[in-house]
Structure formats: structure tokens, C-alpha cells
Design an enzyme around this catalytic site. Structure first.
Site, PDB file in Angstrom:
ATOM      1  N   TRP A  26     -15.153  12.879 -12.973  1.00  0.00           N
ATOM      2  CA  TRP A  26     -14.479  12.328 -11.897  1.00  0.00           C
ATOM      3  C   TRP A  26     -13.580  13.624 -11.265  1.00  0.00           C
ATOM      4  O   TRP A  26     -13.347  13.669  -9.954  1.00  0.00           O
ATOM      5  CB  TRP A  26     -13.271  11.584 -12.224  1.00  0.00           C
ATOM      6  CG  TRP A  26     -12.243  11.698 -13.428  1.00  0.00           C
ATOM      7  CD1 TRP A  26     -12.442  11.697 -14.466  1.00  0.00           C
ATOM      8  CD2 TRP A  26     -11.033  12.602 -13.131  1.00  0.00           C
ATOM      9  NE1 TRP A  26     -11.383  11.984 -15.214  1.00  0.00           N
ATOM     10  CE2 TRP A  26     -10.361  12.792 -14.146  1.00  0.00           C
ATOM     11  CE3 TRP A  26     -10.323  12.998 -11.882  1.00  0.00           C
ATOM     12  CZ2 TRP A  26      -9.102  13.380 -14.451  1.00  0.00           C
ATOM     13  CZ3 TRP A  26      -9.127  13.521 -12.113  1.00  0.00           C
ATOM     14  CH2 TRP A  26      -8.460  13.613 -13.329  1.00  0.00           C
ATOM     15  N   TRP A  31      -8.679   9.122  -8.022  1.00  0.00           N
ATOM     16  CA  TRP A  31      -9.899   9.121  -9.071  1.00  0.00           C
ATOM     17  C   TRP A  31      -9.613   8.863 -10.541  1.00  0.00           C
ATOM     18  O   TRP A  31     -10.706   8.252 -11.102  1.00  0.00           O
ATOM     19  CB  TRP A  31     -10.102  10.683  -8.998  1.00  0.00           C
ATOM     20  CG  TRP A  31     -11.051  10.909  -7.631  1.00  0.00           C
ATOM     21  CD1 TRP A  31     -10.546  11.733  -6.790  1.00  0.00           C
ATOM     22  CD2 TRP A  31     -12.461  10.789  -7.565  1.00  0.00           C
ATOM     23  NE1 TRP A  31     -11.444  11.715  -5.799  1.00  0.00           N
ATOM     24  CE2 TRP A  31     -12.816  11.157  -6.245  1.00  0.00           C
ATOM     25  CE3 TRP A  31     -13.323  10.479  -8.196  1.00  0.00           C
ATOM     26  CZ2 TRP A  31     -13.943  11.097  -5.585  1.00  0.00           C
ATOM     27  CZ3 TRP A  31     -14.682  10.180  -7.885  1.00  0.00           C
ATOM     28  CH2 TRP A  31     -14.995  10.538  -6.524  1.00  0.00           C
ATOM     29  N   GLU A  88       0.865  -1.138   0.055  1.00  0.00           N
ATOM     30  CA  GLU A  88       0.144   0.029   0.266  1.00  0.00           C
ATOM     31  C   GLU A  88       0.924   1.482  -0.026  1.00  0.00           C
ATOM     32  O   GLU A  88       0.760   2.383  -0.796  1.00  0.00           O
ATOM     33  CB  GLU A  88      -0.963  -0.013   1.197  1.00  0.00           C
ATOM     34  CG  GLU A  88      -2.121  -1.149   1.213  1.00  0.00           C
ATOM     35  CD  GLU A  88      -2.741  -0.939  -0.184  1.00  0.00           C
ATOM     36  OE1 GLU A  88      -3.111  -0.039  -0.719  1.00  0.00           O
ATOM     37  OE2 GLU A  88      -3.352  -2.232  -0.446  1.00  0.00           O
ATOM     38  N   ASN A 144     -10.782   3.246   2.437  1.00  0.00           N
ATOM     39  CA  ASN A 144     -10.525   3.011   1.293  1.00  0.00           C
ATOM     40  C   ASN A 144     -11.656   2.260   0.555  1.00  0.00           C
ATOM     41  O   ASN A 144     -11.885   2.782  -0.929  1.00  0.00           O
ATOM     42  CB  ASN A 144      -9.238   2.403   0.869  1.00  0.00           C
ATOM     43  CG  ASN A 144      -8.733   2.084  -0.313  1.00  0.00           C
ATOM     44  OD1 ASN A 144      -8.675   3.116  -1.224  1.00  0.00           O
ATOM     45  ND2 ASN A 144      -8.750   0.991  -0.934  1.00  0.00           N
ATOM     46  N   TRP A 167       1.676   1.789  -3.518  1.00  0.00           N
ATOM     47  CA  TRP A 167       0.868   2.417  -4.222  1.00  0.00           C
ATOM     48  C   TRP A 167       0.844   4.075  -4.052  1.00  0.00           C
ATOM     49  O   TRP A 167       0.897   4.875  -5.078  1.00  0.00           O
ATOM     50  CB  TRP A 167      -0.639   2.171  -3.819  1.00  0.00           C
ATOM     51  CG  TRP A 167      -1.134   0.953  -4.457  1.00  0.00           C
ATOM     52  CD1 TRP A 167      -1.213  -0.195  -3.968  1.00  0.00           C
ATOM     53  CD2 TRP A 167      -1.594   0.883  -5.998  1.00  0.00           C
ATOM     54  NE1 TRP A 167      -1.773  -0.950  -4.912  1.00  0.00           N
ATOM     55  CE2 TRP A 167      -2.062  -0.566  -5.987  1.00  0.00           C
ATOM     56  CE3 TRP A 167      -1.873   1.864  -6.724  1.00  0.00           C
ATOM     57  CZ2 TRP A 167      -2.550  -0.908  -7.363  1.00  0.00           C
ATOM     58  CZ3 TRP A 167      -2.164   1.417  -7.942  1.00  0.00           C
ATOM     59  CH2 TRP A 167      -2.720   0.167  -8.432  1.00  0.00           C
ATOM     60  N   TRP A 220     -20.111  13.371 -20.178  1.00  0.00           N
ATOM     61  CA  TRP A 220     -20.382  13.581 -18.652  1.00  0.00           C
ATOM     62  C   TRP A 220     -21.763  14.178 -18.465  1.00  0.00           C
ATOM     63  O   TRP A 220     -22.240  14.947 -19.195  1.00  0.00           O
ATOM     64  CB  TRP A 220     -19.502  14.456 -17.849  1.00  0.00           C
ATOM     65  CG  TRP A 220     -17.985  14.009 -17.762  1.00  0.00           C
ATOM     66  CD1 TRP A 220     -16.791  14.548 -18.674  1.00  0.00           C
ATOM     67  CD2 TRP A 220     -17.622  12.499 -17.190  1.00  0.00           C
ATOM     68  NE1 TRP A 220     -15.745  13.497 -18.262  1.00  0.00           N
ATOM     69  CE2 TRP A 220     -15.959  12.706 -17.553  1.00  0.00           C
ATOM     70  CE3 TRP A 220     -18.049  11.620 -16.551  1.00  0.00           C
ATOM     71  CZ2 TRP A 220     -15.370  11.310 -17.111  1.00  0.00           C
ATOM     72  CZ3 TRP A 220     -17.410  10.497 -16.153  1.00  0.00           C
ATOM     73  CH2 TRP A 220     -16.098  10.521 -16.343  1.00  0.00           C
TER      74      TRP A 220
HETATM   75  C1  FAD Z   1     -10.908   8.248  -5.188  1.00  0.00           C
HETATM   76  C2  FAD Z   1      -9.840   7.917  -4.288  1.00  0.00           C
HETATM   77  C3  FAD Z   1      -9.268   9.246  -3.613  1.00  0.00           C
HETATM   78  C4  FAD Z   1      -8.229   8.943  -2.814  1.00  0.00           C
HETATM   79  N1  FAD Z   1      -7.511  10.144  -2.281  1.00  0.00           N
HETATM   80  C5  FAD Z   1      -6.479  10.199  -1.568  1.00  0.00           C
HETATM   81  C6  FAD Z   1      -5.951  11.290  -0.833  1.00  0.00           C
HETATM   82  O1  FAD Z   1      -6.413  12.489  -1.372  1.00  0.00           O
HETATM   83  N2  FAD Z   1      -4.950  11.113  -0.131  1.00  0.00           N
HETATM   84  C7  FAD Z   1      -4.400   9.581   0.382  1.00  0.00           C
HETATM   85  O2  FAD Z   1      -3.561   9.653   0.985  1.00  0.00           O
HETATM   86  N3  FAD Z   1      -4.854   8.757  -0.246  1.00  0.00           N
HETATM   87  C8  FAD Z   1      -5.966   8.777  -1.226  1.00  0.00           C
HETATM   88  N4  FAD Z   1      -6.587   7.492  -1.651  1.00  0.00           N
HETATM   89  C9  FAD Z   1      -6.096   6.240  -1.281  1.00  0.00           C
HETATM   90  C10 FAD Z   1      -6.364   5.533  -0.135  1.00  0.00           C
HETATM   91  O3  FAD Z   1      -7.866   5.434  -0.120  1.00  0.00           O
HETATM   92  C11 FAD Z   1      -5.875   6.300   1.177  1.00  0.00           C
HETATM   93  O4  FAD Z   1      -4.608   6.449   1.103  1.00  0.00           O
HETATM   94  C12 FAD Z   1      -6.356   5.368   2.458  1.00  0.00           C
HETATM   95  O5  FAD Z   1      -7.570   4.900   2.386  1.00  0.00           O
HETATM   96  C13 FAD Z   1      -5.929   6.000   3.669  1.00  0.00           C
HETATM   97  O6  FAD Z   1      -6.022   5.401   4.740  1.00  0.00           O
HETATM   98  P1  FAD Z   1      -5.142   4.457   5.672  1.00  0.00           P
HETATM   99  O7  FAD Z   1      -4.161   5.421   5.934  1.00  0.00           O
HETATM  100  O8  FAD Z   1      -5.814   3.825   6.667  1.00  0.00           O
HETATM  101  O9  FAD Z   1      -4.594   3.416   4.720  1.00  0.00           O
HETATM  102  P2  FAD Z   1      -3.777   2.157   4.973  1.00  0.00           P
HETATM  103  O10 FAD Z   1      -4.582   0.885   4.531  1.00  0.00           O
HETATM  104  O11 FAD Z   1      -3.408   2.214   6.420  1.00  0.00           O
HETATM  105  O12 FAD Z   1      -2.438   2.188   4.088  1.00  0.00           O
HETATM  106  C14 FAD Z   1      -1.196   2.923   4.678  1.00  0.00           C
HETATM  107  C15 FAD Z   1      -0.806   3.870   3.697  1.00  0.00           C
HETATM  108  O13 FAD Z   1      -0.698   3.593   2.204  1.00  0.00           O
HETATM  109  C16 FAD Z   1      -1.025   4.168   1.353  1.00  0.00           C
HETATM  110  N5  FAD Z   1      -2.163   3.888   0.577  1.00  0.00           N
HETATM  111  C17 FAD Z   1      -2.895   3.010   0.918  1.00  0.00           C
HETATM  112  N6  FAD Z   1      -3.781   2.715  -0.024  1.00  0.00           N
HETATM  113  C18 FAD Z   1      -3.308   3.521  -1.211  1.00  0.00           C
HETATM  114  C19 FAD Z   1      -3.955   3.810  -2.503  1.00  0.00           C
HETATM  115  N7  FAD Z   1      -5.090   2.915  -2.848  1.00  0.00           N
HETATM  116  N8  FAD Z   1      -3.303   4.724  -3.236  1.00  0.00           N
HETATM  117  C20 FAD Z   1      -2.378   5.401  -2.609  1.00  0.00           C
HETATM  118  N9  FAD Z   1      -1.804   5.247  -1.577  1.00  0.00           N
HETATM  119  C21 FAD Z   1      -2.538   4.373  -0.709  1.00  0.00           C
HETATM  120  C22 FAD Z   1      -1.635   5.759   2.159  1.00  0.00           C
HETATM  121  O14 FAD Z   1      -0.463   6.662   2.146  1.00  0.00           O
HETATM  122  C23 FAD Z   1      -1.751   4.947   3.401  1.00  0.00           C
HETATM  123  O15 FAD Z   1      -1.783   5.804   4.643  1.00  0.00           O
HETATM  124  C24 FAD Z   1      -7.777   7.667  -2.411  1.00  0.00           C
HETATM  125  C25 FAD Z   1      -8.327   6.507  -3.089  1.00  0.00           C
HETATM  126  C26 FAD Z   1      -9.472   6.684  -3.925  1.00  0.00           C
HETATM  127  C27 FAD Z   1     -10.124   5.516  -4.511  1.00  0.00           C
END
Ligand code: FAD
Length: 470
Positions: free
Chosen positions: A355, A378, A271, A337, A274, A302
Site C-alpha cells: 500500500w 491507504w 465525512e 472517493n 472522517w 508483498w
Molecule cells: C486510498 C485513499 C486515499 C485518500 N487520500 C486522500 C488525500 O490524500 N487527501 C484527502 O483529502 N482525502 C483522501 N482520501 C479521502 C477521500 O477520498 C477524499 O477526501 C474525497 O474523495 C475528497 O473528495 P471531496 O472533497 O469531493 O469529498 P466530499 O465527499 O465532498 O467530502 C467533503 C470532505 O470530507 C473529507 N472526506 C471525505 N471522505 C473522506 C474520507 N474517506 N477520509 C477522510 N476525509 C474524507 C474531505 O476533506 C472532503 O473534502 C483518500 C481515500 C482513500 C480511500
């Protein structure tokens, strides 16, 4: 004799530990720790409301760690740094690198000026495990698909730098007559919303470490599976701390790996991967937040319904799993997420709304609003990004609820007006018999909306719209 000073410009690394800019500045005779609210260069990407709240409390916390000696300024960093150079004997300027296009342009200009003035200027990697230009294919091009990016590009690369301790001493130079107060930045909204969001979080570097330790103690043990369930405590909720740099990805990476190796730790690290992938995409596509990566989406038909957009924003679409996600965002400044994917798919596919409308709403309301992750997220959900979910993959919010909120805890927490519905109709109240609705005190169209679209018909409409692009 005037004191020799190294200026440490805090930006998206609001922490004392694992901060290379601070560590290097601490070796100078004196350090001038500075935060500048850039009100000039960011254009449309100025901080959203939730980020401002987070920043306000983060600056207070950092200021406390620096014995109340954090310099606060607002305006154009170029002009501000120029003035500081005239007023004090600053010999060096250090900062942690940022990757947003507008910040890169600004920093380049400041760097060139400092070099011209014979001031030592150094920038450091304080925010990423691997910087975007270091992860390349054999032919020098960058990866467009996550798995090879992470497995071949990152993991086969040099390991990330190990996290560093706080500097042992900090001799801080401070002139209170030349610094603004944090309150002068006026980051807090007057609405009660700011208070509500703040109550949900403990904001600061130490708090990030506590949250992470708790996550390592329990949440991570079932991360791979449990991370899909919005009411589980299996995700770290560290994203806003990462966004503002109160914790570094290196601290998370090595902190998790210390536990050993298993599928959950592996998944947590991927993650973080990502996040690196998003930054790589932003670096190589500076208009990631505004332009479809796949140009065929430029002619997508759209729908511009502002009524439907507002219903989505307010969590009043009549589709419980969507509304729960949108209300979680409004109540806490965070959204799980799984819900981000569900509400995103619903906006873009069932409502056919661009989006970029979703991206802007998230930008304003998420405490972790991050240009790279948000834009990439997005574009991924809309199907127009790099390695995106295919457009025809349309999340069904009813089956998503049944699968990922099986006890209904998440929906009941955020939509109390339908909490008394039995699980069978919690995700689709419009299908409940009258007596059941009556018994649960749910009056559709009165205390909870009828669905604003038919899920099946809107799905078909979306697939038709997509076909028109082929
Ligand atoms: C439409 C959409 C918009 C999003 N906008 C943001 C945003 O503005 N800022 C943001 O930090 N994340 C964003 N995310 C990614 C993800 O949803 C969040 O990082 C995650 O939910 C944060 O929760 P957590 O810290 O508990 O994640 P955990 O699951 O604990 O993961 C740890 C860290 O890994 C990174 N991570 C996890 N999942 C993703 C992912 N899919 N993409 C990129 N990094 C990830 C984050 O930095 C996160 O804090 C977005 C996802 C979607 C689908």
C-alpha cells in the site's frame, strides 16, 4: 521610530476569512504576512508534484488578496524567522497549527526560540474542527474506531468554533527587496501536465466559496446516495481547498448545517468527521504513512512487480474501472472517493503490491494529497489500519462499475478507446465476443490492454496471503 510588527506565518491556511492567526495579527500596528516554502525539514514528505501546482496558484491568489504584499521565502523557517527578527521590529509571531510530525517538531523548536527571545508567539487552530488531543475516551485514551470517535468523542464534545469573518483592515508591512517572487519557488513542472491540471480547477479562496455554494445549492441534496457514483455531481470536490486551507472545515460544517438537518447534511458532516479521524490517527501514530498500524501486516508477502505498478499508475491494467480512476487522477489531479477505494483495493489485493507504493503515487499526483487522509485512506483500504476495511473485503471492479457507473459515463470519459463498447462489456471487455469488440474498434492487447491479472485467481491469491498472517 521602527514600526511594531506582528508576523503572520501562513502555512496550511491560505485564506483571509476564518483565519485566527491573521485576525490576531491584524490587531497589531502592522502585519507582516509570510509564506515559507520549507525545503529543509520535510524529508520524504516534501510536496508532491500536484500539490506544488496547487500551491503555486494558491500563493498567487493569496498574494492578490493581500495587494501583492505577501512575503515569500524558501529554506529553513527557523533561520528565516531568526533573520526577520534581526531585521525588523517584530513583536509577535502567529500561525495556524499543523499536525504532521515533522511540522510539529519544527514548530516546537521555533516556539521555544521565540519564547527565549521574549517574542510573543501564539498558534491557533485554523484547520480542524476538534484538535486530536481534545477528543478522548473517559479513560484518557484515544479512539481507534470511527463511529465512537465521531459520535461519542466529537459530537458530545464542545461544538466546533463558528467561522469568523476576514479582518476589517490589514496594515501590511512589505519590503519588496527582502521577499522572493512566487515564481522563484519553481513550483510549476515544465511538463504540460501542470497546465492540464490547472485547467481543471479555479484555485483560490473565493473560488472555494463559489464551489461550496454551488454544492449547497444542488450536490448536497442527494449526497448520501449520490456520493457513491463517480460521474455524479454529488460530492463537493473541496478536498484540495481544505488541504491548503482556502476554506476551513468550520466554514463547511456550519455552511451545511445552516441548510437544516437531514440525512444528506448529516452524512456530509460525518465525512468531515472522517477527516478529523485521520488527523487523530496521524497525531497518535506519527509513522502512519510508513508503518502498518496492525503489526501483523509487517510480514505480509508483498509482490514487488514494478511492471504491474507502472501499469496501475498509467491506467493500463486492462480493468476499465481501475484504469478510469487512475486516468481521472492523471487528467485532473483528483480522484473520486469510490474510485480511490476501487484502485486501492486492486493494487493492494489483486496485485498484492504494498500500500505504501500507492500512498506515494497518490502523494505525488493528488492535488489534495494530505498526509493524514492519504495515509489513513491507504491503511484503511489495505486492511492494516485503525477501523480498516477487512482485508478479505476485495472490491470487484467489474461489479463496482456496473453498480456505480451504470451508464458507463465515467469509464467512457476517461477511456475513450473503449467508449463504443455496449454497457454489458464496458467493465469487462475481455469477456466480449469478437464481433462486439470488432464493431467497437477495441483491439485488446493493441489499443487497450488485456487484463494484467485474472480477477478471480488474484482474489484467491490475496485471500491466501492474508491467511498466512493468521
Ligand atoms: C486510498 C485513499 C486515499 C485518500 N487520500 C486522500 C488525500 O490524500 N487527501 C484527502 O483529502 N482525502 C483522501 N482520501 C479521502 C477521500 O477520498 C477524499 O477526501 C474525497 O474523495 C475528497 O473528495 P471531496 O472533497 O469531493 O469529498 P466530499 O465527499 O465532498 O467530502 C467533503 C470532505 O470530507 C473529507 N472526506 C471525505 N471522505 C473522506 C474520507 N474517506 N477520509 C477522510 N476525509 C474524507 C474531505 O476533506 C472532503 O473534502 C483518500 C481515500 C482513500 C480511500
Amino acid at each position: 521610530m521602527r514600526k511594531k510588527i506582528a508576523l503572520c506565518w501562513f502555512r496550511q491556511d491560505l485564506r483571509l476569512s476564518d483565519n485566527l492567526a491573521l485576525l490576531n495579527a491584524s490587531k497589531a500596528q502592522n502585519i507582516l504576512p509570510l509564506y515559507i516554502l520549507d525545503t529543509v525539514n520535510s524529508g520524504r514528505d516534501f510536496l508532491g508534484s500536484a500539490s506544488k501546482i496547487w500551491l503555486h496558484h494558491s500563493l498567487n491568489s493569496l498574494n492578490q488578496s493581500l495587494d501583492g504584499k505577501l512575503w515569500i521565502k524558501q529554506g529553513d523557517p527557523f533561520e528565516i524567522i531568526k533573520k526577520l527578527l534581526q531585521a525588523y521590529s517584530i513583536e509577535a509571531v502567529y500561525w495556524g497549527r499543523c499536525y504532521e510530525p515533522w511540522r510539529r517538531d519544527r514548530d516546537e523548536k521555533i516556539k521555544a526560540y521565540l519564547i527565549d527571545q521574549n517574542i510573543e508567539v501564539r498558534s491557533f487552530n485554523n484547520s480542524l474542527l476538534w484538535e486530536p488531543w481534545t477528543v478522548k475516551k473517559h479513560d484518557g485514551s484515544h479512539y481507534k474506531v470511527f463511529t465512537p470517535f465521531f459520535r461519542k468523542g466529537c459530537l458530545n464534545h464542545l461544538p466546533p468554533r463558528e467561522p469568523l469573518a476576514k479582518p476589517s483592515t490589514l496594515r501590511i508591512f512589505f519590503n519588496e527587496n527582502d521577499s522572493q517572487e512566487i515564481d522563484d519557488l519553481k513550483l510549476l513542472p515544465s511538463a504540460a501536465w501542470g497546465k492540464k491540471v490547472k485547467e481543471f480547477w479555479k484555485i483560490g479562496e473565493d473560488e472555494a466559496q463559489i464551489l461550496f455554494k454551488n454544492f449547497l445549492r444542488s450536490g448536497i441534496n442527494n449526497f448520501k446516495e449520490g456520493r457513491n457514483f463517480p460521474s455524479n455531481q454529488n460530492v463537493s470536490r473541496l478536498s484540495p481547498y481544505l488541504r491548503f486551507g482556502q476554506v476551513s472545515p468550520n466554514q463547511l460544517w456550519y455552511g451545511a448545517l445552516k441548510l437544516g438537518e437531514d440525512k444528506n447534511i448529516d452524512h456530509f458532516c460525518s465525512e468531515l468527521g472522517w477527516r478529523e479521524f485521520s488527523y487523530s490517527q496521524l497525531y497518535h501514530n506519527p509513522s502512519l504513512s510508513t508503518k502498518n498500524l496492525q503489526v501483523k501486516f509487517d510480514s505480509f508477502p508483498w509482490d514487488c512487480s514494478s511492471e504491474k505498478l507502472v501499469a496501475w499508475q498509467k491506467g493500463l491494467t486492462g480493468i476499465p474501472m481501475v484504469d478510469a480512476g487512475m486516468r481521472e487522477l492523471w487528467e485532473t489531479g483528483y480522484m473520486h472517493n469510490r474510485s480511490r477505494m476501487i484502485v486501492g483495493s486492486f493494487l493492494v489485493k489483486n496485485l498484492l503490491i504494498d500500500w505504501r507504493e500507492g500512498e506515494r503515487w497518490f502523494w505525488d499526483t493528488l492535488c489534495d494529497a494530505d498526509l493524514a487522509n492519504n495515509s489513513a485512506g491507504w491503511q484503511w483500504i489495505a486492511g492494516c489500519g485503525a477501523d480498516a476495511a477487512p482485508y478479505f473485503r476485495i472490491f470487484n471492479p467489474v461489479t463496482q462499475g456496473e453498480k456505480f457507473d451504470p451508464d458507463g459515463n465515467y469509464v467512457r470519459r476517461f477511456i475513450p478507446e473503449i467508449a463504443k463498447l455496449p454497457n454489458k462489456f464496458l467493465f469487462n471487455p475481455w469477456e466480449a465476443p469478437k464481433e462486439i469488440l470488432q464493431e467497437a474498434r477495441v483491439f485488446l492487447g493493441k489499443n487497450y490492454p488485456n487484463p494484467i491479472v485474472d480477477l478471480k485467481l488474484s482474489r484467491e491469491r490475496a485471500l491466501g496471503a492474508f491467511k498466512s498472517l493468521q
